[in-house]
Design a protein around this motif. Sequence first.
Motif, PDB file in Angstrom:
ATOM      1  N   SER A  10       0.838  -1.208   0.000  1.00 46.01           N
ATOM      2  CA  SER A  10       0.000   0.000   0.000  1.00 46.01           C
ATOM      3  C   SER A  10       0.868   1.252   0.000  1.00 46.01           C
ATOM      4  O   SER A  10       0.455   2.313  -0.474  1.00 46.01           O
ATOM      5  CB  SER A  10      -0.903  -0.001   1.240  1.00 46.01           C
ATOM      6  OG  SER A  10      -1.770  -1.105   1.203  1.00 46.01           O
ATOM      7  N   ASP A  45       4.562  -5.534 -10.571  1.00 45.27           N
ATOM      8  CA  ASP A  45       3.245  -5.857 -11.127  1.00 45.27           C
ATOM      9  C   ASP A  45       2.183  -5.025 -10.413  1.00 45.27           C
ATOM     10  O   ASP A  45       1.984  -5.157  -9.199  1.00 45.27           O
ATOM     11  CB  ASP A  45       2.968  -7.346 -10.935  1.00 45.27           C
ATOM     12  CG  ASP A  45       1.621  -7.752 -11.531  1.00 45.27           C
ATOM     13  OD1 ASP A  45       0.986  -6.915 -12.193  1.00 45.27           O
ATOM     14  OD2 ASP A  45       1.212  -8.910 -11.306  1.00 45.27           O
ATOM     15  N   PRO A  46       1.455  -4.220 -11.094  1.00 46.73           N
ATOM     16  CA  PRO A  46       0.428  -3.396 -10.449  1.00 46.73           C
ATOM     17  C   PRO A  46      -0.723  -4.216  -9.888  1.00 46.73           C
ATOM     18  O   PRO A  46      -1.460  -3.744  -9.032  1.00 46.73           O
ATOM     19  CB  PRO A  46      -0.047  -2.468 -11.582  1.00 46.73           C
ATOM     20  CG  PRO A  46       0.313  -3.179 -12.847  1.00 46.73           C
ATOM     21  CD  PRO A  46       1.567  -3.928 -12.548  1.00 46.73           C
ATOM     22  N   GLY A  47      -0.880  -5.456 -10.321  1.00 48.65           N
ATOM     23  CA  GLY A  47      -1.984  -6.282  -9.830  1.00 48.65           C
ATOM     24  C   GLY A  47      -1.619  -7.127  -8.616  1.00 48.65           C
ATOM     25  O   GLY A  47      -2.453  -7.888  -8.125  1.00 48.65           O
ATOM     26  N   ALA A  48      -0.356  -7.024  -8.117  1.00 44.34           N
ATOM     27  CA  ALA A  48       0.073  -7.841  -6.976  1.00 44.34           C
ATOM     28  C   ALA A  48      -0.746  -7.525  -5.738  1.00 44.34           C
ATOM     29  O   ALA A  48      -1.142  -8.418  -4.983  1.00 44.34           O
ATOM     30  CB  ALA A  48       1.559  -7.617  -6.719  1.00 44.34           C
ATOM     31  N   GLU A  69      -3.803  -6.362  -5.523  1.00 47.08           N
ATOM     32  CA  GLU A  69      -5.155  -6.899  -5.654  1.00 47.08           C
ATOM     33  C   GLU A  69      -5.161  -8.409  -5.428  1.00 47.08           C
ATOM     34  O   GLU A  69      -6.073  -8.962  -4.804  1.00 47.08           O
ATOM     35  CB  GLU A  69      -5.716  -6.570  -7.040  1.00 47.08           C
ATOM     36  CG  GLU A  69      -5.978  -5.095  -7.272  1.00 47.08           C
ATOM     37  CD  GLU A  69      -6.629  -4.846  -8.634  1.00 47.08           C
ATOM     38  OE1 GLU A  69      -6.942  -5.850  -9.319  1.00 47.08           O
ATOM     39  OE2 GLU A  69      -6.790  -3.679  -8.995  1.00 47.08           O
ATOM     40  N   SER A  70      -4.122  -9.096  -5.900  1.00 50.62           N
ATOM     41  CA  SER A  70      -4.038 -10.540  -5.709  1.00 50.62           C
ATOM     42  C   SER A  70      -3.912 -10.898  -4.229  1.00 50.62           C
ATOM     43  O   SER A  70      -4.562 -11.837  -3.742  1.00 50.62           O
ATOM     44  CB  SER A  70      -2.833 -11.082  -6.490  1.00 50.62           C
ATOM     45  OG  SER A  70      -2.668 -12.455  -6.239  1.00 50.62           O
ATOM     46  N   SER A  95      -7.194 -10.355  -2.476  1.00 53.72           N
ATOM     47  CA  SER A  95      -8.118 -11.454  -2.770  1.00 53.72           C
ATOM     48  C   SER A  95      -7.780 -12.688  -1.923  1.00 53.72           C
ATOM     49  O   SER A  95      -8.674 -13.357  -1.381  1.00 53.72           O
ATOM     50  CB  SER A  95      -8.033 -11.798  -4.258  1.00 53.72           C
ATOM     51  OG  SER A  95      -8.846 -12.914  -4.566  1.00 53.72           O
TER      52      SER A  95
END
Length: 590
Positions: free
Chosen positions: A227, A306-309, A311-312, A315
Motif C-alpha cells: 500500500s 506488477d500493479p496487480g500484486a 489486488e491478488s 483477494s
Amino acid sequence: MLTEIRIDGLGVISTATAQFHEGLTVLTGETGAGKTMVVTSLHLLSGARADAGRVRLGANRAVVEGRFTLDEVNESARAEAEAVLEAAAAVADDDGTVIAIRTVGSDGRSRAHLGGRGVPASVLADFTAPMLTVHGQNDQLRLQRPEQQLHALDQFADATVGPLLRDYVECRRTWLDARNSLLERTARGREMAAEAERLTQSLAEIDAVAPEPGEDERLVAEIRRLSDLDSLREAAATAHEALAGPADNPGEGVGALDALGVARSRVEGAEDPALAALSPRLAEAIAVVVDLTTELSGYLSDLPSDPGALESMLSRQAELKSLTRKYAPDIDGVIAWADEARTRLDSLDVSEETLAALTAEVEAAAERVRAAAMKLSQARTAAAGDLAAAVTEELSGLAMGKARLEVEVRPLPAGAQDSAPLLIDGVELHAGPAGVDEVEFRLAAHSGAQSLPLSKSASGGELSRVMLALEVVLAGAEHGATMVFDEVDAGVGGRAAVEIGRRLARLARTHQVIVVTHLAQVAAFADTHLVVNKSDDGEGAVNSGVRALTQDERIVELARMLAGLDDTETGRAHAWELLNTARAERMAAY
C-alpha cells in the motif's frame, strides 16, 4: 504400624494417651469406662464419618492424633502409603513417623491433617487403609456382603487368582471399549453419517484454500507494504542516489561513494604520517557504503513491479478471512481444527466394511474376556474348598467345633438391563469389574444343620469368631497391617475364650493386633496390657484415661475380670496361673 494415639474430648475421655508396640495389645476396663472410644478414635483416623454426638459434653471439639511408622508394614502397603503422602505433600517427623489428626467439632464439622498438611478425610482414609484394619461390630456386618466375601477369597488365593484377575480386568477393558464403539456407531449411524458429511465439506473448503501456517499475518504485513509502494520506492531510490550518485549520470562524482574515494586518494598521497593514518578508516567507510548501496539495490529490485500484486494479495486475504470466520480466530487455529476434524472423520467411518471389522473385533475381544473369566472362575472354585477347610479348622477351636463354613462360587446372571452381558456356556452373565462370579459364605452352625448364608445363620458372637478365623487364615506369614478387634469375644467364655486368645496371639506374630476385650482368658495372651480407667469428680462428670499395666497390676486386673476377685488371694492366684499358662503357650508357639 500404629505407635501412639492421643485422644482429647471424645466421649467419656477428656485426655488420654496410649503407646502401642508390636505383638498383641489388649485394652480392658469396666463397662462404660470408654474402651469403645478407643476403637471410635481409630475409626476416625480411618476416615469414618464424623459424629458430633461423640464429642465430650461441654467440649468444643474432639481431637484424635495417631502416630504411624511405615517400618513394620509390607512393601506394597508402604508404597501405597508413601504415594498418598507424596500426593498430599505431607512429610514425616524427624523420627520417621507420620502423624495423622482428625478433629470433630461439636457442630459436626470435621477436619483432617496428615504429616502437617490439611487434607480431606478421604485422603486420611487412603493413608491408613493399607496399615489399619478396624473390626468393630459394624465391620463384622460387612463380612455378610457378597463383595467382601469375594475379596476375602481372592486375598486367600492371591498367588493363583491375582494374575488371572488382572488379566481379566485388562481383557474386559479392551472388550468394553470396542463394544461401546460398535454400539455408538450402530445407534448413531444416521447422526454420525450427517456429521461425517459436514466434516467432509468443511475439509474440502479448507483444502481448496490450502492455507499455510502464519500466512494471514504475513499477508497483513505484505499488504501494508504494498500500500506504501510508491513512497517506499522513492525513499530507497533517493538513498541509493545519495550514496552511489545518479543512475543516469554515472561518474559525475556527486555520490557519497565517489566523495569517499576522492578523500581516500588525497589522504593516501599525503606525506604527513598522521594524515595518511586516516586511510584505513576511510577504506572501512567505503566498504560500509558499498554494502548499503548493494542492499538498497536489492531492495529496489525486490519491490513488486506488477500493479496487480496488491489486488491478488487482497483477494487471498479475503479467502483466508472466510475460513477464520467459520473455524478459528486465525489461520493456525483453522489448520489445527482441520487436523482434529480429520481425526474425528476417521472415527466416524460408518461403512459396512468398518462395521463388519469392528464387529469381528468385538467378538474376538469377547472371546478373550470369556476365556479369562472362565479361568478366573475355575481358580476361585478350586480355592474355595481350601479356604472353607482352613476356616472350619480354625472355628473348631473357637467353641464352634461342629460348625462348618462353606464357600460357594457361582456365576452371576446378567440383569434385565445389564449394560454388558457376557455369554458363557449359553448363559448371559454379568461381567463385573471382578469377574462373572459371586461368592457366598454359608455356615452350618452345628453338626447336621443346614448351611445358610452368614446373614441368616450366624449370631453376633459367631460372626465375630468367623471373622477372627478368617483373619488368622488370611494372615499367612507376611507381615501386614495393624488389626483392631472390638467385641471379637462377644458371647463366648471358658475354653473358647482361651482359644480366641491363642489365635489372636498367633495373628500377632505377623501383625500388630489391638483387642478390646472383657475376657481375662483373652487378655492373658497379651504382650502389652492397657487398661481404661473411669473416675468421677464427685460432681457427676465422668472421665476416663488409658495406662499400661505392670506385671503386678496385670494380676489385679485379670483377677477383676475373672469374677471381680481382685481383692482376694484366690482371685489373684487364679489370675497368676492364667497368665503363666498363656505365657507358656506363647513361648512354646515360638
